[in-house]
Scaffold this motif. Structure first.
Motif, PDB file in Angstrom:
ATOM      1  N   TYR A  19       0.826  -1.201   0.000  1.00 14.20           N
ATOM      2  CA  TYR A  19       0.000   0.000   0.000  1.00 14.20           C
ATOM      3  C   TYR A  19       0.866   1.260   0.000  1.00 14.20           C
ATOM      4  N   HIS A  25       1.374   0.010  -5.612  1.00 13.24           N
ATOM      5  CA  HIS A  25      -0.061   0.242  -5.462  1.00 13.24           C
ATOM      6  C   HIS A  25      -0.542   1.134  -6.608  1.00 13.24           C
ATOM      7  N   ILE A  28      -2.739   4.734  -4.747  1.00 13.09           N
ATOM      8  CA  ILE A  28      -2.443   5.496  -3.536  1.00 13.09           C
ATOM      9  C   ILE A  28      -1.357   6.535  -3.813  1.00 13.09           C
ATOM     10  N   MET A 293      -6.510   3.937   3.180  1.00 13.47           N
ATOM     11  CA  MET A 293      -5.617   4.595   2.231  1.00 13.47           C
ATOM     12  C   MET A 293      -5.436   6.070   2.578  1.00 13.47           C
TER      13      MET A 293
END
Length: 525
Positions: A19, A25, A28, A293
């Motif tokens: 993440y 990712h 993000i 997030m």
């Protein structure tokens, strides 16, 4: 650049390795952490030694596996005799402090046995995992038993948030359209903004306190463990981060119907936990993950603010920086919530190391796929402080990353390990296991991941051909030889734990076969 760099050891609780934008990712935004990866080396195959807060952190702080230090789960005390990062760095002139969370439970019984008062200078360090507790905050609870005198609670009251427990009532709660308070412990509310301004949130406050410490430390070499609580639950974010992302930004859930139809018995028991049943629902994932997030992007913005502060103080080029996490978060992957088992979503962690010294120029901006473990940081920091981690090879079980960061070739580990003690979890009761049998162990060589469960069959995944770990290869018995090889590796690892910690290997070497010279005349005719 001085001979002894400052050390900024940043940990974000429950931050998944995947993440971050620099780790692939798709949506993000983490530009400041990405910039650190561009300045340093990004270890993309790093693993925690126990995918749950307490034991993972105790491994980070001791440089030892959970099987060795014994603090195998949350609130299991770390033995009073275990040496931690502060014990290793203070002799080299460092001020070693904490801002944020440790999840360490002190060994009250051991301290009482040795007559150590928790209020003494030594007792404070033993009670705080070896850190000077400049600002310790492990998070609170929603009920009235929560500590009203925690500094963050005091701070919030000074900002006008009037409550006995403003951590819960304001910093982790929201309001509905009629002004009713909605607790962040209920995930259905996590799409709403918390009741404090962003500059008063946990992440902002923790960053401010880190800056206070750095200013106070002045020219003294320092090691600061900056340990953020977020993005750990309660999944609640301040505006504008609470709705920065939408459902379209969520990656697909890593799971298959086959996993739910014919699960491994232990995994199945974890699937029955409340957090797993909730995260198995798309409605929950679509509500929670955008906020998760948002919390990560907020964290990233404050790391950027901290980097600017270091630059203003002339410290950025004199500070070794690490960004990591204690474990991941399933977020519904494999039909699971929370962490504790060994899929990549849970056991793999981010590990970015930025060494400003010119010796590290060769690896700047690189990605490294060697197997790295959380226990590697203590020896790395010792070596950075001009110490000698090899002199502690009777105690430390990690390996210094300094040669890798400096681009030096040489032998590296072939396997990484992790452990789980789930004796306190409902899964143990469902499986009808006694407390000392609720254990599992993971070993990976980068290609294969093998998991040993006490009292249950193992699991095997092919990370090369099945990187999402959707196909357990044990039931078809086509890979029995791989299983035997990995089980043997795990057995060897169990036998190699460093438990003789009171005498160094160097001392043993110098005293071997010297009994006669020392006057012990046995075995003579």
């Amino acid at each position: 650049m001085t001979a002894k760099p400052n050390i900024l050891f940043i940990m974000a609780d429950q931050l998944r390795a995947d993440y971050l934008a620099c780790n692939g990712h798709p949506s993000i935004r983490t530009p400041h952490i990405d910039a650190l990866a561009a300045r340093g080396i990004n270890f993309t195959r790093a693993y925690c030694q126990a995918p749950v807060c307490g034991p993972s952190r105790m491994s980070f702080y001791t440089g030892r596996y959970a099987a060795s230090h014994g603090a195998s789960y949350n609130n299991v005390p770390l033995r009073v005799d275990e040496r931690t990062l502060g014990d290793h760095l203070r002799p080299h002139g460092y001020r070693v402090a904490l801002v944020g969370k440790t999840h360490m439970k002190r060994d009250d019984e051991g301290m009482a046995h040795l007559g150590i008062s928790p209020d003494s200078s030594r007792g404070v360090l033993v009670s705080q995992c070896g850190f000077e507790p400049f600002e310790r905050d492990d998070g609170l609870h929603p009920d009235q038993s929560a500590d009203p005198d925690l500094r963050y609670n005091q701070y919030l009251r000074c900002q006008g948030y009037d409550s006995r427990n403003p951590w819960h009532d304001y910093a982790n709660s929201a309001e509905d359209d009629d002004g009713n308070i909605l607790s962040g412990w209920h995930m259905r509310h996590c799409h709403r903004p918390i009741r404090v301004r962003e500059e008063h949130s946990e992440t902002a406050y923790t960053t401010n306190r880190a800056m206070d410490f750095i200013d106070e430390a002045g020219d003294t070499p320092w090691c600061l463990h900056l340990s953020y609580i977020k993005p750990h639950w309660p999944y609640m974010a301040p505006a504008p981060y609470h709705n920065m992302y939408g459902q379209e930004d969520i990656p697909h859930a890593i799971r298959s119907e086959q996993e739910r139809v014919a699960p491994h018995p232990v995994v199945d028991a974890f699937m029955q936990h409340s957090e797993s049943r909730e995260f198995a629902r798309d409605e929950v994932r679509q509500r929670v993950i955008p906020t998760y997030m948002g919390l990560i992007t907020q964290l990233d913005d404050h790391i950027g603010r901290l980097m600017g502060f270091l630059e203003e103080r002339g410290q950025l080029d004199n500070t070794l920086i690490v960004v990591t996490s204690d474990h991941g978060d399933y977020l519904g992957d494999h039909w699971l919530g929370e962490k504790e088992l060994f899929h990549e979503s849970s056991a793999r962690i981010p590990m970015i190391v930025v060494d400003p010294r010119h010796e590290a120029d060769a690896t700047r901006g690189t990605r490294d796929e060697r197997l790295v473990e959380a226990i590697d940081l203590v020896p790395t920091f010792i070596d950075a402080a001009s110490g000698n981690s090899k002199a502690l090879d009777h105690r430390l079980e990690g390996r210094s990353l300094q040669p890798v960061v400096n681009g030096q070739s040489g032998e590296w580990r072939t396997h990484a390990f992790s452990e789980s003690d789930y004796a306190w979890r409902p899964a143990r009761l469902a499986l009808q296991l006694p407390p000392d049998q609720a254990k599992a162990y993971m070993v990976t060589d980068g290609r294969w991941k093998y998991i040993h469960y006490e009292q249950h069959r193992p699991q095997l995944f092919d990370l090369q051909n099945d990187p999402e770990e959707l196909h357990d290869l044990v039931p078809d018995k086509a890979h029995d030889e791989v299983c035997r090889r990995m089980e043997a590796t795990l057995y060897d690892w169990c036998r190699e734990r460093k438990l003789r910690v009171t005498v160094s290997n160097q001392r043993i070497e110098s005293n071997t076969d010297t009994a006669h010279q020392r006057g012990y005349l046995f075995g003579i005719w």
